[in-house]
Design a protein around this motif. Structure first.
Motif, PDB file in Angstrom:
ATOM      1  N   GLU A   1       0.885  -1.293   0.191  1.00  0.00           N
ATOM      2  CA  GLU A   1      -0.008  -0.039  -0.167  1.00  0.00           C
ATOM      3  C   GLU A   1       0.624   1.445   0.066  1.00  0.00           C
ATOM      4  OE1 GLU A   1      -2.398  -0.611   3.257  1.00  0.00           O
ATOM      5  OE2 GLU A   1      -4.049  -1.458   2.275  1.00  0.00           O
ATOM      6  N   PRO A   2       1.652   1.548  -1.138  1.00  0.00           N
ATOM      7  CA  PRO A   2       2.668   2.649  -0.990  1.00  0.00           C
ATOM      8  C   PRO A   2       1.949   3.978  -1.175  1.00  0.00           C
ATOM      9  CG  PRO A   2       2.643   1.365  -3.083  1.00  0.00           C
ATOM     10  CD  PRO A   2       1.779   0.631  -2.233  1.00  0.00           C
ATOM     11  N   GLY A   3       0.768   4.093  -1.486  1.00  0.00           N
ATOM     12  CA  GLY A   3      -0.277   5.196  -1.738  1.00  0.00           C
ATOM     13  C   GLY A   3      -0.585   5.803  -0.418  1.00  0.00           C
ATOM     14  N   LEU A   4      -0.764   4.824   0.563  1.00  0.00           N
ATOM     15  CA  LEU A   4      -1.286   5.363   1.855  1.00  0.00           C
ATOM     16  C   LEU A   4      -0.186   5.642   2.920  1.00  0.00           C
ATOM     17  CD1 LEU A   4      -3.663   2.516   2.541  1.00  0.00           C
ATOM     18  CD2 LEU A   4      -4.151   4.814   1.720  1.00  0.00           C
ATOM     19  N   ARG A   5       1.291   5.302   2.197  1.00  0.00           N
ATOM     20  CA  ARG A   5       2.407   5.665   3.183  1.00  0.00           C
ATOM     21  C   ARG A   5       3.319   6.655   2.553  1.00  0.00           C
ATOM     22  NH1 ARG A   5       2.970   0.699   6.409  1.00  0.00           N
ATOM     23  NH2 ARG A   5       1.657  -0.874   5.392  1.00  0.00           N
ATOM     24  N   ALA A   6       2.718   7.487   1.627  1.00  0.00           N
ATOM     25  CA  ALA A   6       3.529   8.563   0.901  1.00  0.00           C
ATOM     26  C   ALA A   6       3.484   9.950   1.645  1.00  0.00           C
ATOM     27  CB  ALA A   6       2.768   9.002  -0.394  1.00  0.00           C
ATOM     28  N   GLY A   7       4.711  10.370   1.859  1.00  0.00           N
ATOM     29  CA  GLY A   7       5.047  11.794   2.330  1.00  0.00           C
ATOM     30  C   GLY A   7       4.946  12.886   1.266  1.00  0.00           C
ATOM     31  N   VAL A   8       4.608  12.666   0.016  1.00  0.00           N
ATOM     32  CA  VAL A   8       4.782  13.709  -0.803  1.00  0.00           C
ATOM     33  C   VAL A   8       3.357  14.654  -0.797  1.00  0.00           C
ATOM     34  CG1 VAL A   8       3.586  11.967  -2.532  1.00  0.00           C
ATOM     35  CG2 VAL A   8       5.055  14.037  -3.290  1.00  0.00           C
ATOM     36  N   ASP A   9       3.628  15.690  -0.882  1.00  0.00           N
ATOM     37  CA  ASP A   9       2.716  16.760  -0.803  1.00  0.00           C
ATOM     38  C   ASP A   9       1.868  16.804  -2.222  1.00  0.00           C
ATOM     39  OD1 ASP A   9       1.203  19.574  -1.177  1.00  0.00           O
ATOM     40  OD2 ASP A   9       2.123  19.720   0.871  1.00  0.00           O
ATOM     41  N   VAL A  10       0.397  17.003  -2.069  1.00  0.00           N
ATOM     42  CA  VAL A  10      -0.351  16.944  -3.236  1.00  0.00           C
ATOM     43  C   VAL A  10      -0.221  17.916  -4.110  1.00  0.00           C
ATOM     44  CG1 VAL A  10      -1.978  18.397  -2.262  1.00  0.00           C
ATOM     45  CG2 VAL A  10      -2.720  16.783  -3.850  1.00  0.00           C
ATOM     46  N   THR A  11       0.550  19.015  -3.819  1.00  0.00           N
ATOM     47  CA  THR A  11       1.038  20.204  -4.786  1.00  0.00           C
ATOM     48  C   THR A  11       1.918  19.677  -5.838  1.00  0.00           C
ATOM     49  OG1 THR A  11       2.847  21.067  -3.288  1.00  0.00           O
ATOM     50  CG2 THR A  11       0.462  21.944  -3.172  1.00  0.00           C
TER      51      THR A  11
ATOM     52  N   ALA B   1       1.992  -1.149 -12.652  1.00  0.00           N
ATOM     53  CA  ALA B   1       1.227  -1.823 -11.808  1.00  0.00           C
ATOM     54  C   ALA B   1       1.314  -1.141 -10.571  1.00  0.00           C
ATOM     55  CB  ALA B   1       1.568  -3.258 -11.936  1.00  0.00           C
ATOM     56  N   VAL B   2       2.550  -1.059 -10.102  1.00  0.00           N
ATOM     57  CA  VAL B   2       2.645  -0.596  -8.713  1.00  0.00           C
ATOM     58  C   VAL B   2       2.302   1.042  -8.555  1.00  0.00           C
ATOM     59  CG1 VAL B   2       4.405  -0.131  -6.763  1.00  0.00           C
ATOM     60  CG2 VAL B   2       4.404  -2.203  -8.258  1.00  0.00           C
ATOM     61  N   SER B   3       2.686   1.654  -9.759  1.00  0.00           N
ATOM     62  CA  SER B   3       2.400   3.036  -9.720  1.00  0.00           C
ATOM     63  C   SER B   3       0.755   3.348  -9.834  1.00  0.00           C
ATOM     64  CB  SER B   3       3.040   3.621 -11.035  1.00  0.00           C
ATOM     65  OG  SER B   3       4.345   3.675 -10.841  1.00  0.00           O
ATOM     66  N   ALA B   4       0.284   2.493 -10.638  1.00  0.00           N
ATOM     67  CA  ALA B   4      -1.449   2.696 -10.727  1.00  0.00           C
ATOM     68  C   ALA B   4      -2.113   2.371  -9.265  1.00  0.00           C
ATOM     69  CB  ALA B   4      -1.967   1.743 -11.829  1.00  0.00           C
ATOM     70  N   LEU B   5      -1.556   1.539  -8.568  1.00  0.00           N
ATOM     71  CA  LEU B   5      -2.070   1.163  -7.418  1.00  0.00           C
ATOM     72  C   LEU B   5      -1.749   2.140  -6.241  1.00  0.00           C
ATOM     73  CD1 LEU B   5      -1.422  -2.565  -6.944  1.00  0.00           C
ATOM     74  CD2 LEU B   5      -3.723  -1.558  -7.182  1.00  0.00           C
ATOM     75  N   PHE B   6      -0.525   2.873  -6.510  1.00  0.00           N
ATOM     76  CA  PHE B   6      -0.078   4.078  -5.726  1.00  0.00           C
ATOM     77  C   PHE B   6      -0.944   5.382  -5.887  1.00  0.00           C
ATOM     78  CE2 PHE B   6       1.955   7.995  -5.473  1.00  0.00           C
ATOM     79  CZ  PHE B   6       2.657   7.978  -4.244  1.00  0.00           C
TER      80      PHE B   6
END
Length: 439
Positions: free
Chosen positions: A108-118, A325-330
């Motif tokens: 679940e890399p998308g739930l653990r990201a520290g990148v800003d939405v901007t 695949a990983v990026s789309a799920l992210f």
């Protein structure tokens, strides 16, 4: 007395030197990534080495495919070889994209990201299924394209080539030369002679691989470093874990199932894999991959000359299977979009077919945007990942190149087209000492 060092050892020393020089260049003056003289030198040397390889791509691909068409006329199973190659492309891509989906769901890399939405911006290039059809039709007989950019009031024109178009042109000319009979014999003889000349030039360029490796890897360390991985650590970890599983588990398993020694494969293919890692370009690595497959792994030239260039444009387990695949799920997890079984099946379909649809276009960004568009996910999500794309691209390309060498070997092995490795210009041990000898 003469001191002999294997080619593989020279490349390893080059990689270690690149890491050291890159670290020094990055920390010069106390400012990471500062534009020091050493950093500029690494960039220039690395660019020159890649340019030398790219300069050989067009003539090598064209002459090799024309020569392979002439040789395939004597094979009764030419159609079987083509079908077998495509089937193994699909099999390995299916396995790779399945691994990418599983890792994306579990980590679940998308739930653990520290990148800003901007940081979410729409990429300047995007993929389209129509690009495949456009790419099949050559704009000119050489498959070349010219682009002009205006920078600071100065117009700069650059030439680029579409390898897929070059392959199409070479196949058409090769088939025509065979069908016209005696009238085509002088052309085929000239083509065979030109191919040997370009291969000799390639051997000269290959001698520079340790130096090019040091410069390219040093530039990557100086330019990008590893600090930017912190915000997207889970995503980068998932991608590299998937790449490692494919390269070190899936590929060896397929080798053993087909009676191929993994140790022998990696010993022979290492120069191409490591060059793909540092150059981040399957096309620039193509001449070395051809040499590895033919001379290091013993695949007969009449098949390898066709299969390897074709694989270099359409066989991308790293860029077109694991990464999208990983990026789309992210992206889906980051924006809180739920994916169903149908969406996962679409990811599989795009990964298996999409690498061919984006052949000759710009890297993994096109493939990623094609996947996001198919799933209806926001394209801006791709912008979140661009900061660490160069670091990920190194691993992706290494896996791409390994697959581009493995599939032709598997198909050749199953069809009795593998002989004893020749005295190649690339490799390790006695077979490479002619190149790797230094005074």
């Amino acid at each position: 007395m003469r001191f002999k060092m294997s080619f593989g050892m020279q490349v390893l020393i080059g990689m270690l030197a690149g890491l050291v020089l890159g670290y020094i260049a990055r920390t010069t003056g106390g400012v990471p990534g500062s534009d020091s003289g050493l950093a500029r030198a690494l960039t220039i040397v690395g660019d020159i080495f890649v340019q030398l390889l790219r300069a050989l791509v067009v003539p090598l691909v064209f002459t090799a495919i024309v020569a392979s068409i002439a040789a395939l006329r004597d094979l009764e199973n030419a159609a079987k070889l083509v079908v077998g190659t495509l089937v193994w492309f699909a099999i390995t891509a299916l396995i790779a994209v399945s691994i990418g989906i599983v890792l994306g769901v579990v980590i679940e890399p998308g739930l653990r990201a520290g990148v800003d939405v901007t940081a979410a911006v729409r990429p300047g290039v995007s993929g389209s299924w129509l690009d495949f059809l456009r790419g099949l039709v050559p704009a000119n007989i050489l498959g070349l394209a010219a682009t002009t950019k205006l920078v600071d009031g100065v117009a700069t024109t650059a030439l680029s080539f579409n390898v897929l178009q070059i392959i199409v042109v070479a196949i058409a000319i090769g088939v025509a030369a065979v069908q016209v009979g005696e009238a085509g014999s002088p052309f085929l003889a000239f083509n065979a002679s030109a191919l040997q000349i370009f291969r000799r030039i390639l051997r000269w360029v290959i001698r520079l691989t340790p130096i090019g490796t040091a410069a390219l890897l040093g530039h990557a360390v100086a330019e990008y470093g590893w600090a930017s991985l912190s915000a997207l650590g889970a995503f980068a970890g998932a991608v590299y874990l998937g790449l490692g599983l494919v390269l070190l588990v899936v590929y060896p398993a397929l080798m053993l199932l087909n009676g191929i020694s993994p140790r022998r494969f990696f010993a022979a293919a290492w120069p191409a894999i490591q060059l793909g890692f540092v150059s981040r370009s399957s096309i620039a690595t193509l001449p070395v991959t051809e040499q590895v497959v033919e001379h290091g792994l013993g695949v007969q030239r009449r098949y390898a000359a066709f299969a390897v260039p074709f694989a270099a444009t359409t066989k991308m387990d790293g860029c077109a299977a694991i990464y999208p695949a990983v990026s789309a799920l992210f992206v889906a997890q980051y924006y809180g979009v739920s994916l169903g079984v149908t969406d996962y099946l679409l990811i599989v379909a795009v990964s298996v077919l999409g690498s061919a649809a984006t052949a000759g276009l710009t890297g993994a960004v096109v493939m990623l945007t094609l996947t996001l568009t198919t799933l209806g996910l926001p394209l801006e999500g791709a912008g979140l990942l661009l900061a660490i794309d160069p670091i990920l691209d190194m691993g992706r390309t290494a896996v791409n190149v390994a697959g581009q060498a493995l599939v032709p070997l598997i198909v050749a092995k199953r069809n009795g087209l593998v002989g004893e490795p020749g005295q190649a210009a690339i490799g390790s041990g006695a077979g490479s000492q002619s190149v790797a000898t230094v005074s």
